[in-house]
Design a protein around this motif. Sequence first.
Motif, PDB file in Angstrom:
ATOM      1  N   SER A   1      61.640  11.488  27.285  1.00  0.00           N
ATOM      2  CA  SER A   1      61.841  11.521  28.743  1.00  0.00           C
ATOM      3  C   SER A   1      63.301  11.883  29.008  1.00  0.00           C
ATOM      4  O   SER A   1      64.122  11.025  29.334  1.00  0.00           O
ATOM      5  N   PRO A   2      63.635  13.164  28.874  1.00  0.00           N
ATOM      6  CA  PRO A   2      65.039  13.595  28.962  1.00  0.00           C
ATOM      7  C   PRO A   2      65.551  13.806  30.388  1.00  0.00           C
ATOM      8  O   PRO A   2      66.754  13.998  30.576  1.00  0.00           O
ATOM      9  N   TRP A   3      64.679  13.773  31.375  1.00  0.00           N
ATOM     10  CA  TRP A   3      65.058  14.184  32.733  1.00  0.00           C
ATOM     11  C   TRP A   3      66.052  13.239  33.402  1.00  0.00           C
ATOM     12  O   TRP A   3      66.900  13.659  34.179  1.00  0.00           O
ATOM     13  N   GLU A   4      65.976  11.943  33.084  1.00  0.00           N
ATOM     14  CA  GLU A   4      66.825  10.959  33.769  1.00  0.00           C
ATOM     15  C   GLU A   4      68.316  11.225  33.575  1.00  0.00           C
ATOM     16  O   GLU A   4      69.116  10.972  34.474  1.00  0.00           O
TER      17      GLU A   4
ATOM     18  N   GLY B   1      62.092   9.781  35.562  1.00  0.00           N
ATOM     19  CA  GLY B   1      61.569  10.854  34.736  1.00  0.00           C
ATOM     20  C   GLY B   1      60.477  11.628  35.459  1.00  0.00           C
ATOM     21  O   GLY B   1      60.423  12.867  35.390  1.00  0.00           O
ATOM     22  N   ALA B   2      59.604  10.898  36.157  1.00  0.00           N
ATOM     23  CA  ALA B   2      58.548  11.543  36.942  1.00  0.00           C
ATOM     24  C   ALA B   2      59.157  12.453  38.006  1.00  0.00           C
ATOM     25  O   ALA B   2      58.675  13.570  38.247  1.00  0.00           O
ATOM     26  N   ASN B   3      60.233  11.974  38.625  1.00  0.00           N
ATOM     27  CA  ASN B   3      60.893  12.790  39.650  1.00  0.00           C
ATOM     28  C   ASN B   3      61.506  14.049  39.029  1.00  0.00           C
ATOM     29  O   ASN B   3      61.426  15.147  39.605  1.00  0.00           O
TER      30      ASN B   3
ATOM     31  N   ILE C   1      52.267  14.875  35.042  1.00  0.00           N
ATOM     32  CA  ILE C   1      53.265  13.819  34.843  1.00  0.00           C
ATOM     33  C   ILE C   1      52.617  12.604  34.194  1.00  0.00           C
ATOM     34  O   ILE C   1      53.113  12.054  33.201  1.00  0.00           O
ATOM     35  N   LEU C   2      51.494  12.184  34.746  1.00  0.00           N
ATOM     36  CA  LEU C   2      50.827  10.980  34.249  1.00  0.00           C
ATOM     37  C   LEU C   2      50.283  11.181  32.837  1.00  0.00           C
ATOM     38  O   LEU C   2      50.363  10.272  31.996  1.00  0.00           O
ATOM     39  N   LYS C   3      49.782  12.367  32.537  1.00  0.00           N
ATOM     40  CA  LYS C   3      49.271  12.625  31.185  1.00  0.00           C
ATOM     41  C   LYS C   3      50.408  12.656  30.165  1.00  0.00           C
ATOM     42  O   LYS C   3      50.183  12.401  28.972  1.00  0.00           O
ATOM     43  N   HIS C   4      51.623  12.974  30.627  1.00  0.00           N
ATOM     44  CA  HIS C   4      52.779  12.922  29.718  1.00  0.00           C
ATOM     45  C   HIS C   4      53.121  11.482  29.370  1.00  0.00           C
ATOM     46  O   HIS C   4      53.348  11.158  28.190  1.00  0.00           O
ATOM     47  N   TYR C   5      53.162  10.631  30.381  1.00  0.00           N
ATOM     48  CA  TYR C   5      53.620   9.253  30.159  1.00  0.00           C
ATOM     49  C   TYR C   5      52.532   8.314  29.650  1.00  0.00           C
ATOM     50  O   TYR C   5      52.847   7.279  29.043  1.00  0.00           O
TER      51      TYR C   5
END
Length: 298
Positions: free
Chosen positions: A153-156, A265-267, A279-283
């Motif tokens: 989860s690199p987005w944060e 991360g979702a954002n 998004i949900l399938k990733h997490y």
Amino acid sequence: MAPELSVRVHLTHTGVVETLPLEEYVTGVLAAEMPAEFELEALKAQAIAARTFIIRRLAAGDTSGVPALDADVTDTVAHQAYLSKQDLEQWVLSGKSEQLAKLERAVQETSGLIMTYQGQPITASFFSASGGYTENSEEYWTTQIPYLRSVPSPWEATIDPGFKETVTLPISEMFGKLGLRVPARSASTSVEQETRTMNKLFKILSVTTGHKVKDISIGGKVFTGREVREKLKLRSSQFTLALDGENVNITTYGYGHGVGMSQWGANGMAKEGYTCTQILKHYYTGISFRQASHILKS
């Protein structure tokens, strides 16, 4: 046509039980759990997670942690945070109608949709922000859950203003909170020698799959990263420690337990064009989507 499913929420501050339709409840959770400024697809992902949480409870007849016999859930993070109808009326009065409309759109566009694994609603855990990876369920709790696996989860790191934070505690305070004695200091050693000696008091022994502290030795006693986080009230169990004179600088990465969906991360994913289901399938590894009506008969 069957009547719409309703949810009974125990409002902690008043003791009143508020009964409202499922989708209105999801709107109240969304308002409490995720900033309205987030991308629409992130809000939709959060709406599905919130809906999944309550449907799982209702399907199981689970009222654990609820003080009122006539309620299904509370409005606190012990279950999931929730803003009451009165709270949302205040949004309108204070000029936040546009934000509320955005949340209602996220709920409407995902109406009835929940996440399932092998046909059953999942434990849709979520948290604020990861430090780069989410956590395997058994490395924070004790149960291995097949869809709560560690994923990148690199987005944060680029969008969350609180991704990296440092708190400074006096050594005496830190040791006291951990139930330890502060080690004696020698007057004959130099500051550099003293610092090197004291820094040896902190040794990370192992890390989790999600790169958080699993076990750490402090003052000769071994703690789990979760224990240290909870005793010191840190934002995350992904942290580093460094001595600075009489103080300890503790730098944390991310915020929350790290299991399931990272909200920041979702954002970040939504900003890159991912849809709520992507998004949900990733997490949540290996999950499917179903309508709540297939799980619960009103």
